[in-house]
Write an enzyme that holds these catalytic residues in place. Sequence first.
Site, mmCIF file in Angstrom:
data_model
loop_
_atom_site.group_PDB
_atom_site.id
_atom_site.type_symbol
_atom_site.label_atom_id
_atom_site.label_comp_id
_atom_site.label_asym_id
_atom_site.label_seq_id
_atom_site.Cartn_x
_atom_site.Cartn_y
_atom_site.Cartn_z
ATOM 1 C CG ASN A 208 -33.670 -3.497 -9.784
ATOM 2 O OD1 ASN A 208 -34.079 -2.912 -10.770
ATOM 3 N ND2 ASN A 208 -34.406 -4.394 -9.123
ATOM 4 C CG ASP A 276 -32.553 -11.828 -6.848
ATOM 5 O OD1 ASP A 276 -33.513 -12.367 -7.429
ATOM 6 O OD2 ASP A 276 -31.521 -11.449 -7.436
ATOM 7 C CE LYS A 286 -34.504 9.221 8.426
ATOM 8 N NZ LYS A 286 -34.102 10.608 8.543
ATOM 9 N N PRO A 303 -40.126 -14.453 -3.042
ATOM 10 C CG PRO A 303 -42.399 -14.004 -3.141
ATOM 11 C CD PRO A 303 -41.138 -13.620 -2.418
ATOM 12 C CG ASP A 304 -38.362 -17.015 -9.392
ATOM 13 O OD1 ASP A 304 -39.154 -16.597 -10.257
ATOM 14 O OD2 ASP A 304 -37.140 -17.180 -9.611
ATOM 15 C CB ILE A 305 -43.202 -13.384 -9.521
ATOM 16 C CG1 ILE A 305 -42.992 -12.622 -8.216
ATOM 17 C CG2 ILE A 305 -44.623 -13.190 -10.032
ATOM 18 C CD1 ILE A 305 -42.993 -11.118 -8.349
ATOM 19 C CG PHE A 323 -37.050 -10.166 -19.845
ATOM 20 C CD1 PHE A 323 -38.352 -10.478 -20.201
ATOM 21 C CD2 PHE A 323 -36.344 -9.255 -20.619
ATOM 22 C CE1 PHE A 323 -38.944 -9.903 -21.309
ATOM 23 C CE2 PHE A 323 -36.924 -8.666 -21.729
ATOM 24 C CZ PHE A 323 -38.225 -8.988 -22.083
ATOM 25 C CE LYS A 337 -31.158 -15.969 -14.392
ATOM 26 N NZ LYS A 337 -30.785 -14.551 -14.423
ATOM 27 C CE LYS A 341 -35.482 -17.163 -12.541
ATOM 28 N NZ LYS A 341 -35.909 -16.016 -11.769
HETATM 29 N N1 CTP Z 1 -38.203 -12.995 -11.483
HETATM 30 C C1 CTP Z 1 -39.387 -13.099 -10.787
HETATM 31 N N2 CTP Z 1 -39.382 -13.087 -9.427
HETATM 32 C C2 CTP Z 1 -38.224 -13.001 -8.734
HETATM 33 C C3 CTP Z 1 -37.005 -12.899 -9.431
HETATM 34 C C4 CTP Z 1 -37.029 -12.895 -10.800
HETATM 35 O O1 CTP Z 1 -40.446 -13.175 -11.414
HETATM 36 N N3 CTP Z 1 -38.259 -12.983 -7.417
HETATM 37 C C5 CTP Z 1 -38.206 -13.062 -12.948
HETATM 38 C C6 CTP Z 1 -37.802 -11.811 -13.648
HETATM 39 O O2 CTP Z 1 -38.925 -10.987 -13.938
HETATM 40 C C7 CTP Z 1 -37.181 -12.352 -14.921
HETATM 41 C C8 CTP Z 1 -36.569 -13.673 -14.488
HETATM 42 O O3 CTP Z 1 -37.254 -14.026 -13.305
HETATM 43 O O4 CTP Z 1 -38.146 -12.655 -15.888
HETATM 44 C C9 CTP Z 1 -35.093 -13.657 -14.252
HETATM 45 O O5 CTP Z 1 -34.748 -12.834 -13.222
HETATM 46 P P1 CTP Z 1 -33.224 -12.678 -12.734
HETATM 47 O O6 CTP Z 1 -33.219 -11.741 -11.605
HETATM 48 O O7 CTP Z 1 -32.365 -12.377 -13.905
HETATM 49 O O8 CTP Z 1 -32.900 -14.145 -12.282
HETATM 50 P P2 CTP Z 1 -32.588 -14.718 -10.896
HETATM 51 O O9 CTP Z 1 -33.332 -15.986 -10.762
HETATM 52 O O10 CTP Z 1 -32.808 -13.699 -9.840
HETATM 53 O O11 CTP Z 1 -31.080 -15.094 -10.999
HETATM 54 P P3 CTP Z 1 -29.754 -14.210 -10.805
HETATM 55 O O12 CTP Z 1 -30.164 -12.922 -10.128
HETATM 56 O O13 CTP Z 1 -28.931 -15.065 -9.991
HETATM 57 O O14 CTP Z 1 -29.229 -13.991 -12.168
#
Ligand code: CTP
Length: 397
Positions: A208, A276, A286, A303-305, A323, A337, A341
């Site tokens: 990204n 994500d 390759k 995984p959502d850290i 964030f 959010k 979270k």
């Molecule tokens: N984050 C994380 N691990 C992930 C995705 C996000 O730790 N796999 C954390 C980011 O560092 C940030 C927060 O979650 O602090 C929000 O991330 P964001 O990408 O905006 O939220 P999402 O839950 O992915 O929601 P969306 O993309 O649908 O807005």
Amino acid sequence: MLAGKRVLLIIGGGIAAYKALDLVRRLRERGCSVTPVLTRAAEHFVTPLSVSALAGEEVHRDLFDLTKEAEMGHIQLSRVADLVVVAPATADLMAKMAQGHADDLASTLLLATDTPVLIAPAMNVRMWDHAATRRNLATLKADGVRVTGPNEGDMACGEYGPGRMAEPLEIVAAVEEALADGPLKGRRVLVTSGPTHEPIDPVRYIANRSSGSQGTAIARALAGLGAQVVFVTGPAAVAPPEGVEVVPVESAAEMLEAVQAALPVDAAVFAAAVADWRVTTASGSKIKKKAGELPPLELAENPDILASVAGLGEGRPGLVVGFAAETDDVVANATAKRGRKGCDWIVANDVSPATGIMGGKENAVHLITGDGVEDWPRMSKDQVAMRLASRIAEALD
Ligand code: CTP
């Protein structure tokens, strides 16, 4: 500012060692005690007698000195100071530090110490420019070692360039900065930053547009307030700050692992733009282009850290800051959010292309806490970082 402080001064074996004598004097003038350590090579340049006369303390020279070990063991010696200063830090001493050698008193103290370390490199310009020294310097910086100098100028060996040790007063200023008592002194803070790269094959990845500049500024601001910062960063476009422990990672999975390894911390700031999804069909070689055929890319959720750390029972940081990068209904989406979270605060911003925030120097954020929403005016990312760092310091107080 230095009154009552103690520096463990390791003098390395280089021509610049003579300047270390003046450094001892300058530190003592400011009320700072100096425990001097001489390497064997340093004794060719300055005598133990002159160093101890100026320091007003005996000089430590030998790892296997029975009398000294009986008085104060080397492990204890490594802990006596508020700061360890290596001046001059020769190429050899830097290499030993980077490798973790412990084959004499100086290197053993440097490996055993748990206090911050500041080095003042001094060496011939070609040694300074050598790839090995560049590597060692990068390793030391990543380990959180502070560096002052070297300066550019005429060298004792007759060459010109960078490699002259910083002047004693410059080193004193760096010592003052390293010992600055900030409100976050003694606090350990984790910051994630930058994008993550999710491999498709060895040459392609999903990523990204995050530059890592806001996360980097936050890490720098927290360190400036005295925090011990662990900076877990994806492949960012900006260099990491000095004086923090840098843990470079590529993918979300690696970031999660590095974050878990960094715990426990007093506060954690999740500024990283974590991808994500990852590619479950990532190839070890390759993927070749075949006419009319598209590679089968299968995605799985990463995984959502942030959520995993915010959801910890025991070992949860005292303050968890997330964030939210949004393009629509910024505050409403970010508030939702925060709840989803489980973090304490969310820093929300509008990353629509028209705002120029993503990759730019400025940011306009909303701080969402349990008490409500604060709209901060548009300001530089450094200012946002400083304001957030002082809010974190207040919250942990
Ligand atoms: N984050 C994380 N691990 C992930 C995705 C996000 O730790 N796999 C954390 C980011 O560092 C940030 C927060 O979650 O602090 C929000 O991330 P964001 O990408 O905006 O939220 P999402 O839950 O992915 O929601 P969306 O993309 O649908 O807005």
